[in-house]
Design a protein around this motif. Structure first.
Motif, PDB file in Angstrom:
ATOM      1  N   GLU A 200       6.406 -13.652  13.964  1.00 19.10           N
ATOM      2  CA  GLU A 200       6.988 -13.070  15.170  1.00 19.10           C
ATOM      3  C   GLU A 200       7.833 -11.826  14.903  1.00 19.10           C
ATOM      4  O   GLU A 200       8.188 -11.100  15.830  1.00 19.10           O
ATOM      5  N   THR A 201       8.144 -11.550  13.646  1.00 24.16           N
ATOM      6  CA  THR A 201       9.043 -10.437  13.323  1.00 24.16           C
ATOM      7  C   THR A 201       8.396  -9.076  13.554  1.00 24.16           C
ATOM      8  O   THR A 201       9.077  -8.094  13.860  1.00 24.16           O
ATOM      9  N   GLY A 202       7.076  -8.992  13.424  1.00 27.33           N
ATOM     10  CA  GLY A 202       6.392  -7.716  13.621  1.00 27.33           C
ATOM     11  C   GLY A 202       4.952  -7.798  13.175  1.00 27.33           C
ATOM     12  O   GLY A 202       4.506  -8.826  12.643  1.00 27.33           O
ATOM     13  N   PRO A 203       4.170  -6.713  13.373  1.00 29.27           N
ATOM     14  CA  PRO A 203       2.754  -6.712  12.977  1.00 29.27           C
ATOM     15  C   PRO A 203       2.580  -7.053  11.501  1.00 29.27           C
ATOM     16  O   PRO A 203       3.373  -6.639  10.653  1.00 29.27           O
ATOM     17  N   ALA A 204       1.529  -7.803  11.200  1.00 30.42           N
ATOM     18  CA  ALA A 204       1.300  -8.264   9.835  1.00 30.42           C
ATOM     19  C   ALA A 204       1.190  -7.114   8.842  1.00 30.42           C
ATOM     20  O   ALA A 204       1.737  -7.179   7.732  1.00 30.42           O
ATOM     21  N   VAL A 205       0.489  -6.040   9.227  1.00 29.68           N
ATOM     22  CA  VAL A 205       0.313  -4.908   8.314  1.00 29.68           C
ATOM     23  C   VAL A 205       1.650  -4.240   8.037  1.00 29.68           C
ATOM     24  O   VAL A 205       1.987  -3.952   6.870  1.00 29.68           O
ATOM     25  N   ASP A 206       2.428  -3.995   9.068  1.00 30.69           N
ATOM     26  CA  ASP A 206       3.725  -3.343   8.885  1.00 30.69           C
ATOM     27  C   ASP A 206       4.637  -4.161   7.981  1.00 30.69           C
ATOM     28  O   ASP A 206       5.321  -3.620   7.098  1.00 30.69           O
ATOM     29  N   GLN A 207       4.682  -5.470   8.214  1.00 28.99           N
ATOM     30  CA  GLN A 207       5.547  -6.318   7.394  1.00 28.99           C
ATOM     31  C   GLN A 207       5.111  -6.305   5.932  1.00 28.99           C
ATOM     32  O   GLN A 207       5.948  -6.236   5.020  1.00 28.99           O
ATOM     33  N   MET A 208       3.796  -6.351   5.696  1.00 28.96           N
ATOM     34  CA  MET A 208       3.313  -6.384   4.319  1.00 28.96           C
ATOM     35  C   MET A 208       3.559  -5.063   3.608  1.00 28.96           C
ATOM     36  O   MET A 208       3.905  -5.041   2.412  1.00 28.96           O
ATOM     37  N   LEU A 209       3.402  -3.965   4.314  1.00 28.92           N
ATOM     38  CA  LEU A 209       3.704  -2.663   3.712  1.00 28.92           C
ATOM     39  C   LEU A 209       5.167  -2.593   3.290  1.00 28.92           C
ATOM     40  O   LEU A 209       5.506  -2.038   2.245  1.00 28.92           O
ATOM     41  N   GLY A 210       6.034  -3.192   4.097  1.00 23.33           N
ATOM     42  CA  GLY A 210       7.450  -3.223   3.750  1.00 23.33           C
ATOM     43  C   GLY A 210       7.708  -3.996   2.469  1.00 23.33           C
ATOM     44  O   GLY A 210       8.513  -3.583   1.626  1.00 23.33           O
ATOM     45  N   VAL A 211       7.025  -5.121   2.293  1.00 26.09           N
ATOM     46  CA  VAL A 211       7.173  -5.906   1.061  1.00 26.09           C
ATOM     47  C   VAL A 211       6.728  -5.089  -0.145  1.00 26.09           C
ATOM     48  O   VAL A 211       7.312  -5.179  -1.236  1.00 26.09           O
ATOM     49  N   LEU A 212       5.711  -4.269   0.060  1.00 21.90           N
ATOM     50  CA  LEU A 212       5.180  -3.440  -1.022  1.00 21.90           C
ATOM     51  C   LEU A 212       5.984  -2.165  -1.233  1.00 21.90           C
ATOM     52  O   LEU A 212       5.629  -1.341  -2.075  1.00 21.90           O
ATOM     53  N   GLY A 213       7.050  -1.999  -0.473  1.00 25.57           N
ATOM     54  CA  GLY A 213       7.905  -0.828  -0.625  1.00 25.57           C
ATOM     55  C   GLY A 213       7.375   0.417   0.038  1.00 25.57           C
ATOM     56  O   GLY A 213       7.774   1.534  -0.313  1.00 25.57           O
ATOM     57  N   LEU A 214       6.479   0.248   1.020  1.00 28.80           N
ATOM     58  CA  LEU A 214       5.872   1.374   1.712  1.00 28.80           C
ATOM     59  C   LEU A 214       6.356   1.441   3.158  1.00 28.80           C
ATOM     60  O   LEU A 214       6.804   0.444   3.719  1.00 28.80           O
ATOM     61  N   GLU A 215       6.217   2.592   3.774  1.00 29.38           N
ATOM     62  CA  GLU A 215       6.620   2.771   5.163  1.00 29.38           C
ATOM     63  C   GLU A 215       5.605   2.105   6.101  1.00 29.38           C
ATOM     64  O   GLU A 215       4.414   2.049   5.787  1.00 29.38           O
ATOM     65  N   PRO A 216       6.072   1.625   7.250  1.00 31.33           N
ATOM     66  CA  PRO A 216       5.162   0.942   8.187  1.00 31.33           C
ATOM     67  C   PRO A 216       3.995   1.802   8.657  1.00 31.33           C
ATOM     68  O   PRO A 216       2.929   1.270   8.979  1.00 31.33           O
ATOM     69  N   ASP A 217       4.195   3.114   8.702  1.00 32.17           N
ATOM     70  CA  ASP A 217       3.123   3.997   9.172  1.00 32.17           C
ATOM     71  C   ASP A 217       2.297   4.565   8.016  1.00 32.17           C
ATOM     72  O   ASP A 217       1.576   5.547   8.183  1.00 32.17           O
ATOM     73  N   ALA A 218       2.378   3.919   6.861  1.00 34.99           N
ATOM     74  CA  ALA A 218       1.641   4.419   5.697  1.00 34.99           C
ATOM     75  C   ALA A 218       0.139   4.280   5.864  1.00 34.99           C
ATOM     76  O   ALA A 218      -0.632   5.020   5.248  1.00 34.99           O
ATOM     77  N   LEU A 219      -0.293   3.348   6.709  1.00 29.56           N
ATOM     78  CA  LEU A 219      -1.713   3.140   6.977  1.00 29.56           C
ATOM     79  C   LEU A 219      -1.956   3.202   8.478  1.00 29.56           C
ATOM     80  O   LEU A 219      -1.046   2.950   9.265  1.00 29.56           O
ATOM     81  N   PRO A 220      -3.191   3.512   8.884  1.00 33.60           N
ATOM     82  CA  PRO A 220      -3.496   3.535  10.323  1.00 33.60           C
ATOM     83  C   PRO A 220      -3.249   2.175  10.955  1.00 33.60           C
ATOM     84  O   PRO A 220      -3.414   1.131  10.314  1.00 33.60           O
ATOM     85  N   GLN A 221      -2.852   2.174  12.206  1.00 32.67           N
ATOM     86  CA  GLN A 221      -2.609   0.924  12.922  1.00 32.67           C
ATOM     87  C   GLN A 221      -3.929   0.182  13.150  1.00 32.67           C
ATOM     88  O   GLN A 221      -4.944   0.785  13.472  1.00 32.67           O
ATOM     89  N   SER A 222      -3.895  -1.127  12.989  1.00 29.44           N
ATOM     90  CA  SER A 222      -5.079  -1.948  13.188  1.00 29.44           C
ATOM     91  C   SER A 222      -4.900  -2.830  14.409  1.00 29.44           C
ATOM     92  O   SER A 222      -3.811  -3.344  14.659  1.00 29.44           O
ATOM     93  N   THR A 223      -5.967  -2.979  15.166  1.00 26.63           N
ATOM     94  CA  THR A 223      -5.910  -3.874  16.322  1.00 26.63           C
ATOM     95  C   THR A 223      -6.150  -5.308  15.854  1.00 26.63           C
ATOM     96  O   THR A 223      -6.887  -5.555  14.904  1.00 26.63           O
ATOM     97  N   ALA A 224      -5.496  -6.241  16.519  1.00 24.29           N
ATOM     98  CA  ALA A 224      -5.639  -7.648  16.153  1.00 24.29           C
ATOM     99  C   ALA A 224      -7.060  -8.116  16.421  1.00 24.29           C
ATOM    100  O   ALA A 224      -7.696  -7.701  17.391  1.00 24.29           O
ATOM    101  N   ILE A 225      -7.568  -8.974  15.545  1.00 24.60           N
ATOM    102  CA  ILE A 225      -8.884  -9.561  15.739  1.00 24.60           C
ATOM    103  C   ILE A 225      -8.731 -11.078  15.726  1.00 24.60           C
ATOM    104  O   ILE A 225      -7.646 -11.607  15.542  1.00 24.60           O
ATOM    105  N   ASN A 226      -9.830 -11.773  15.942  1.00 21.21           N
ATOM    106  CA  ASN A 226      -9.786 -13.234  16.065  1.00 21.21           C
ATOM    107  C   ASN A 226      -8.889 -13.677  17.215  1.00 21.21           C
ATOM    108  O   ASN A 226      -8.094 -14.608  17.084  1.00 21.21           O
TER     109      ASN A 226
END
Length: 334
Positions: A200-226
Motif C-alpha cells: 500500500e505504500t506505493g507502486p511496486a516498481v517505484d518502491q523497488m527502485l528505492g531499495v536499489l538506490g535509484l530514483e522512482p522515475d529511473a524507469l518508465p512507468q508500468s501499468t498494473a497487470i493481472n
C-alpha cells in the motif's frame, strides 16, 4: 618508472575484484510482482546502465522463476519439467560472475514460501559477496480476496471451494498469507540485510527502485497487470468446476462470462469476514513487523485497514446465469 608485473592488474582482474551484491526479491504473490518483473525485463538495458543487472538466467515469464521452481520441486508450466537445482543455481552464479555491475537483482514470488531447508540450500550454493533479501506484504484481507480470485478463475485446476470456507484459517487458502512464517525462513537463514515493503505504500516498481538506490522515475512507468475480474465471473468459474464441466467447457464458460458479465463489480467479501481474517493473522503480523522495528499496520483499528462500506450483496445472481445462457443461444442461432 616501471611496475612489477605481479602488481599490475588488468581491467578484467579489476572487474572481478568488484564486490557483488545480490538482491533477492521473494514476493509475496499478489503484491505487484508481475508488473515489477515485466518492467525490469523490458528495461534491463536501462537498469544495467544504472548499475543493476537483471540476468536472463533461470528464466520464466519475465523473471528467475525456474530457480524457485527447482527449490520447491515445481513443474515449469511451459517446459513441463521440474528444473534441476544444481543446473539452475549454477546458471545464476555464472550470470553473477559475468555481470558488469556490482548489483544483481533477481525476483520470484515462488521464493516466498520456500521451506527453511530450501532457503539454506540456496544460501550454501550462492557464490556472491553479499545478499539483500526483499519481501513485500499486503493488507491480509485484500490479499486473501485477490488470491482467491486467482485460484477460482483458472479453468481445469479443480479449485471450487466457497471463499467463506477459508476465512477462519486464511493460510489454508495460500501459505503466503502466513507472512512471518515465510519471511522468517529467509531472515534466519541469511542473517543479512533485509527490507520489508508494504504494497500500500506505493507502486511496486517505484518502491523497488528505492531499495536499489535509484530514483522512482529511473524507469518508465508500468501499468498494473493481472487485474482482478468481476465477482460474477469468478463465481461462474467456480461453479463450472464444482459441477464437473469438462476442461474445454470451462474455457468456453470463462470466455462467455467475461463477455456478458464484464460490467459487474469486483468480488465482494463482507466486513465481518474481513475482520475475521485480520484477527486471525494479527498476532503473527505483530511479530513480523516487530522484527523489523515497525508497528503492524494491518489491524482492524489501523487506517490502512479501513473496511469497505459496501452493503451485503451477492457476487452472482440467477439472472446473470440466464443472461449467459441467452447470449449463448443467440450466438448459436445467429
Amino acid at each position: 618508472m616501471s611496475h612489477r608485473p605481479e602488481t599490475v592488474r588488468t581491467l578484467q582482474e579489476a572487474a572481478q575484484a568488484i564486490m557483488t551484491k545480490l538482491f533477492i526479491h521473494i514476493g509475496a504473490h499478489k503484491t505487484g510482482t508481475t508488473t515489477l518483473q515485466r518492467c525490469f525485463d523490458e528495461n534491463s538495458a536501462a537498469l544495467a546502465a544504472l548499475g543493476v543487472t537483471y540476468p536472463r538466467s533461470n528464466w520464466f515469464h519475465h523473471s528467475q522463476h525456474r530457480l524457485a521452481f527447482a527449490l520447491k520441486g515445481m513443474r515449469d508450466p511451459l517446459q513441463k519439467d521440474i528444473p534441476d537445482f544444481d543446473r539452475e543455481v549454477g546458471a545464476l552464479n555464472t550470470a553473477v560472475a559475468s555481470a558488469k555491475t556490482s548489483n544483481v537483482f533477481i525476483s520470484s514470488e515462488e521464493f516466498f514460501s520456500c521451506s527453511a531447508d530450501a532457503v539454506m540450500r540456496l544460501k550454501d550454493r550462492l557464490d556472491v559477496d553479499s545478499t539483500h533479501i526483499i519481501a513485500t506484504v499486503r493488507r491480509p484481507d485484500t490479499m486473501f480476496v485477490s488470491m482467491y480470485n486467482q485460484k477460482a478463475k483458472q479453468p481445469n485446476n479443480g479449485f471450487n471451494r466457497l471463499i467463506t470456507s477459508f476465512v477462519d484459517k486464511p493460510e489454508t487458502l495460500d501459505s503466503d498469507l502466513s507472512f512471518w512464517s515465510c519471511i522468517r525462513n529467509w531472515r534466519d537463514t541469511f542473517s543479512c540485510d533485509m527490507t520489508l515493503l508494504q504494497y500500500e505504500t506505493g507502486p511496486a516498481v517505484d518502491q523497488m527502485l528505492g531499495v536499489l538506490g535509484l530514483e522512482p522515475d529511473a524507469l518508465p512507468q508500468s501499468t498494473a497487470i493481472n487485474k482482478s475480474l468481476p465477482g460474477a465471473v469468478i463465481e461462474v468459474m467456480r461453479l463450472s468446476k464444482a459441477t464437473g464441466l469438462s476442461p474445454h467447457a470451462q474455457k468456453q464458460v470463462f470466455w462467455l462470462a467475461n463477455q456478458v458479465l464484464a460490467d459487474r463489480p469486483s468480488y465482494f467479501l463482507s466486513a465481518e469476514n474481513r475482520r475475521k481474517i485480520l484477527r486471525s493473522v494479527e498476532a503473527e503480523n505483530h511479530a513480523l513487523f516487530a522484527a523489523f522495528g515497525m508497528k503492524n499496520p494491518y489491524t482492524i483499528d489501523s487506517r490502512i485497514a479501513d473496511l469497505p462500506e459496501d452493503s451485503e450483496r451477492q457476487n452472482i445472481a440467477f439472472r446473470d446465469l440466464m443472461l449467459m445462457l441467452g447470449t449463448l443461444l443467440d450466438q448459436q442461432t445467429a
